[in-house]
Design a protein around this motif. Structure first.
Motif, PDB file in Angstrom:
ATOM      1  N   ASN A 277      27.295  -8.907  17.956  1.00 34.32           N
ATOM      2  CA  ASN A 277      28.178  -8.628  19.093  1.00 34.32           C
ATOM      3  C   ASN A 277      27.764  -7.359  19.824  1.00 34.32           C
ATOM      4  OD1 ASN A 277      30.047 -10.781  19.185  1.00 34.32           O
ATOM      5  ND2 ASN A 277      31.158  -9.951  17.428  1.00 34.32           N
ATOM      6  N   ILE A 278      27.387  -6.339  19.057  1.00 30.58           N
ATOM      7  CA  ILE A 278      26.969  -5.071  19.664  1.00 30.58           C
ATOM      8  C   ILE A 278      25.693  -5.260  20.478  1.00 30.58           C
ATOM      9  CG2 ILE A 278      26.115  -2.752  19.163  1.00 30.58           C
ATOM     10  CD1 ILE A 278      27.981  -2.712  16.722  1.00 30.58           C
ATOM     11  N   GLU A 279      24.699  -5.950  19.879  1.00 25.85           N
ATOM     12  CA  GLU A 279      23.434  -6.148  20.578  1.00 25.85           C
ATOM     13  C   GLU A 279      23.612  -7.047  21.798  1.00 25.85           C
ATOM     14  OE1 GLU A 279      20.610  -4.675  19.994  1.00 25.85           O
ATOM     15  OE2 GLU A 279      21.342  -3.592  18.248  1.00 25.85           O
TER      16      GLU A 279
ATOM     17  N   ALA B  65      30.167 -11.408   8.265  1.00 28.61           N
ATOM     18  CA  ALA B  65      31.050 -10.716   9.194  1.00 28.61           C
ATOM     19  C   ALA B  65      30.398  -9.431   9.700  1.00 28.61           C
ATOM     20  CB  ALA B  65      32.388 -10.406   8.524  1.00 28.61           C
ATOM     21  N   ASP B  66      29.723  -8.691   8.804  1.00 33.47           N
ATOM     22  CA  ASP B  66      29.005  -7.485   9.228  1.00 33.47           C
ATOM     23  C   ASP B  66      27.866  -7.833  10.176  1.00 33.47           C
ATOM     24  OD1 ASP B  66      30.679  -5.961   7.669  1.00 33.47           O
ATOM     25  OD2 ASP B  66      29.326  -5.933   5.940  1.00 33.47           O
ATOM     26  N   LEU B  67      27.166  -8.932   9.868  1.00 30.56           N
ATOM     27  CA  LEU B  67      26.061  -9.355  10.716  1.00 30.56           C
ATOM     28  C   LEU B  67      26.567  -9.775  12.094  1.00 30.56           C
ATOM     29  CD1 LEU B  67      23.057  -9.990  11.046  1.00 30.56           C
ATOM     30  CD2 LEU B  67      23.482 -12.227  10.002  1.00 30.56           C
ATOM     31  N   ILE B  68      27.692 -10.472  12.134  1.00 27.49           N
ATOM     32  CA  ILE B  68      28.280 -10.892  13.409  1.00 27.49           C
ATOM     33  C   ILE B  68      28.647  -9.680  14.258  1.00 27.49           C
ATOM     34  CG2 ILE B  68      30.298 -11.995  14.453  1.00 27.49           C
ATOM     35  CD1 ILE B  68      30.233 -14.004  12.165  1.00 27.49           C
ATOM     36  N   GLU B  69      29.144  -8.631  13.610  1.00 25.42           N
ATOM     37  CA  GLU B  69      29.484  -7.412  14.348  1.00 25.42           C
ATOM     38  C   GLU B  69      28.237  -6.801  14.978  1.00 25.42           C
ATOM     39  OE1 GLU B  69      31.670  -3.082  13.626  1.00 25.42           O
ATOM     40  OE2 GLU B  69      31.542  -4.553  12.002  1.00 25.42           O
ATOM     41  N   ASP B  70      27.130  -6.798  14.228  1.00 25.15           N
ATOM     42  CA  ASP B  70      25.869  -6.292  14.785  1.00 25.15           C
ATOM     43  C   ASP B  70      25.404  -7.147  15.962  1.00 25.15           C
ATOM     44  OD1 ASP B  70      25.833  -4.316  12.863  1.00 25.15           O
ATOM     45  OD2 ASP B  70      24.535  -5.436  11.482  1.00 25.15           O
TER      46      ASP B  70
ATOM     47  N   TYR C  44      22.260 -21.257   5.548  1.00 23.14           N
ATOM     48  CA  TYR C  44      21.967 -21.563   6.944  1.00 23.14           C
ATOM     49  C   TYR C  44      22.840 -20.752   7.893  1.00 23.14           C
ATOM     50  CZ  TYR C  44      26.128 -24.314   8.166  1.00 23.14           C
ATOM     51  OH  TYR C  44      27.405 -24.704   8.469  1.00 23.14           O
ATOM     52  N   VAL C  45      24.036 -20.369   7.451  1.00 25.47           N
ATOM     53  CA  VAL C  45      24.913 -19.542   8.286  1.00 25.47           C
ATOM     54  C   VAL C  45      24.267 -18.176   8.515  1.00 25.47           C
ATOM     55  CG1 VAL C  45      27.176 -18.454   8.475  1.00 25.47           C
ATOM     56  CG2 VAL C  45      26.974 -20.745   7.493  1.00 25.47           C
ATOM     57  N   ASP C  46      23.737 -17.596   7.451  1.00 24.92           N
ATOM     58  CA  ASP C  46      23.053 -16.306   7.554  1.00 24.92           C
ATOM     59  C   ASP C  46      21.857 -16.416   8.501  1.00 24.92           C
ATOM     60  OD1 ASP C  46      22.404 -13.561   6.748  1.00 24.92           O
ATOM     61  OD2 ASP C  46      20.743 -14.473   5.662  1.00 24.92           O
ATOM     62  N   MET C  47      21.075 -17.484   8.373  1.00 26.13           N
ATOM     63  CA  MET C  47      19.910 -17.661   9.227  1.00 26.13           C
ATOM     64  C   MET C  47      20.328 -17.845  10.690  1.00 26.13           C
ATOM     65  SD  MET C  47      16.866 -20.501   9.116  1.00 26.13           S
ATOM     66  CE  MET C  47      17.764 -21.662  10.135  1.00 26.13           C
ATOM     67  N   THR C  48      21.411 -18.582  10.913  1.00 31.00           N
ATOM     68  CA  THR C  48      21.885 -18.828  12.272  1.00 31.00           C
ATOM     69  C   THR C  48      22.261 -17.523  12.969  1.00 31.00           C
ATOM     70  OG1 THR C  48      22.717 -21.029  11.702  1.00 31.00           O
ATOM     71  CG2 THR C  48      23.643 -19.973  13.664  1.00 31.00           C
ATOM     72  N   PHE C  49      23.012 -16.678  12.296  1.00 30.21           N
ATOM     73  CA  PHE C  49      23.436 -15.428  12.926  1.00 30.21           C
ATOM     74  C   PHE C  49      22.277 -14.448  13.060  1.00 30.21           C
ATOM     75  CE2 PHE C  49      27.795 -16.643  11.292  1.00 30.21           C
ATOM     76  CZ  PHE C  49      28.252 -17.006  12.550  1.00 30.21           C
ATOM     77  N   ARG C  50      21.291 -14.546  12.169  1.00 29.42           N
ATOM     78  CA  ARG C  50      20.102 -13.701  12.316  1.00 29.42           C
ATOM     79  C   ARG C  50      19.274 -14.135  13.529  1.00 29.42           C
ATOM     80  NH1 ARG C  50      19.171 -10.121   8.326  1.00 29.42           N
ATOM     81  NH2 ARG C  50      20.364 -10.381   6.403  1.00 29.42           N
ATOM     82  N   LEU C  51      19.289 -15.425  13.821  1.00 25.53           N
ATOM     83  CA  LEU C  51      18.629 -15.889  15.039  1.00 25.53           C
ATOM     84  C   LEU C  51      19.358 -15.365  16.276  1.00 25.53           C
ATOM     85  CD1 LEU C  51      17.709 -19.592  14.141  1.00 25.53           C
ATOM     86  CD2 LEU C  51      16.108 -17.760  14.744  1.00 25.53           C
ATOM     87  N   PHE C  52      20.686 -15.340  16.217  1.00 22.33           N
ATOM     88  CA  PHE C  52      21.461 -14.750  17.310  1.00 22.33           C
ATOM     89  C   PHE C  52      21.071 -13.287  17.504  1.00 22.33           C
ATOM     90  CE2 PHE C  52      24.259 -18.390  17.171  1.00 22.33           C
ATOM     91  CZ  PHE C  52      24.826 -18.431  18.431  1.00 22.33           C
ATOM     92  N   LEU C  53      20.972 -12.547  16.396  1.00 25.75           N
ATOM     93  CA  LEU C  53      20.625 -11.127  16.466  1.00 25.75           C
ATOM     94  C   LEU C  53      19.222 -10.934  17.027  1.00 25.75           C
ATOM     95  CD1 LEU C  53      21.343  -8.183  15.833  1.00 25.75           C
ATOM     96  CD2 LEU C  53      20.467  -8.546  13.511  1.00 25.75           C
ATOM     97  N   SER C  54      18.280 -11.749  16.568  1.00 26.97           N
ATOM     98  CA  SER C  54      16.909 -11.642  17.056  1.00 26.97           C
ATOM     99  C   SER C  54      16.825 -11.941  18.546  1.00 26.97           C
ATOM    100  CB  SER C  54      16.004 -12.608  16.276  1.00 26.97           C
ATOM    101  OG  SER C  54      14.663 -12.516  16.715  1.00 26.97           O
TER     102      SER C  54
END
Length: 308
Positions: A213-215, A206-211, A126-136
């Protein structure tokens, strides 16, 4: 509407709930809400908080349940004063139960599911899905900002041809949309910075969070740029309107002054008093010539001073 997704491996639908699946709830009815509350014992105030269009981006814990509210972009299909706005989406989690709830059907969520299905990948947890929703959400903010910029350019082209109320009102509404965007993006950034220390993240997270943050940073900066451009544009056209109004008023004032002298002369000669021209057969012609001469003189003076 409830949709159950198996997330390990390829993202695919299933008929009923199973541990560690994703329950996607879109435009939930009272029946959907009641079923979820009774089946999983979700705190009853979670759904009203998510349905509140003004709810800020935040997270909270209650009886082992975690609620994350994220603000995502939304386009109103019907004619509205603010066509581009933001709405909340809730992420509810406890152990093997993960639920997303949104009271609006958004293109972002449709694209979110379609994108991961095309890539043939699900979510590790669910953590991965949560940050992917942030990215989307950050990506879709950028997409909507491009559309807003196109509308701004279209309105500016219309205003270059003719300054009209419709185009100015359209720019004002887009300014409101940008205000909603920048407020929501900042709230999402603050929420993301807090979740980094609250959720159990691994190296991939952590890599996903960095992405993310950039977006998010790019979306925030782009929103600020468009907002500044729009504000400058509105100020420019406001100055043009004021200048045009001043020109019109100056011209009308000059014309009124010029016409005042013939009126004055006609009034003087028209009074029932002795003025020496009662019996002059050229009296009317003299009054007309005098009026024309004085009016012409003042027209030349105003013209010379560029008052008309």
């Amino acid at each position: 509407m409830r949709t159950y997704w198996r997330t390990n491996g390829t993202l695919c639908t299933i008929q009923e709930w199973e541990p560690n699946c994703w329950i996607q709830v879109t435009c939930p009815t009272e029946e959907d809400q009641q079923i979820l509350e009774e089946q999983f014992n979700i705190p009853d105030y979670f759904f009203p908080d998510i349905s509140d269009t003004d709810e800020r981006a935040r997270y909270e814990y209650d009886d082992g349940w975690m609620l994350i509210i994220l603000r995502i972009p939304y386009v109103k299909e019907i004619r509205s004063r603010t066509p581009y706005t933001t709405v909340p989406i809730g992420i509810i989690h406890k152990r093997d139960v993960t639920i997303t709830v949104c009271y609006y059907e958004t293109n972002m969520m449709i694209d979110f599911v379609s994108f991961h299905q095309k890539r043939g990948e699900g979510f590790t947890d669910y953590v991965d899905m949560t940050f992917r929703l942030f990215l989307s959400s950050a990506v879709w903010y950028l997409k909507r900002l491009k559309q807003i910029n196109s509308l701004i350019e279209k309105a500016k082209r219309n205003l270059d041809r003719e300054v009209n109320n419709e185009s100015l009102i359209g720019l004002s509404r887009l300014q409101d949309s940008l205000t909603y965007f920048i407020t929501s993006i900042r709230g999402n950034e603050t929420l993301l910075s807090k979740l980094k220390f609250k959720l159990q993240i691994d190296e991939l997270d952590a890599d996903l969070i960095e992405d993310v943050n950039i977006e998010m940073s790019q979306a925030r900066e782009t929103t600020n740029i468009y907002s500044n451009i729009l504000e400058s544009t509105m100020d420019t056209y406001s100055s043009i309107i004021n200048n045009n109004m001043n020109t019109v008023m100056r011209t009308l004032t000059s014309v009124s002054i010029i016409l005042m002298f013939p009126t004055l002369i006609a009034s003087l000669f028209g009074m029932n008093l002795i003025n020496g021209m009662e019996d002059n057969k050229y009296g009317f012609i003299i009054a007309m010539v005098l009026s024309a001469a004085i009016s012409g003189l003042f027209w030349w003076i105003f013209r010379h001073k560029r008052l008309i």
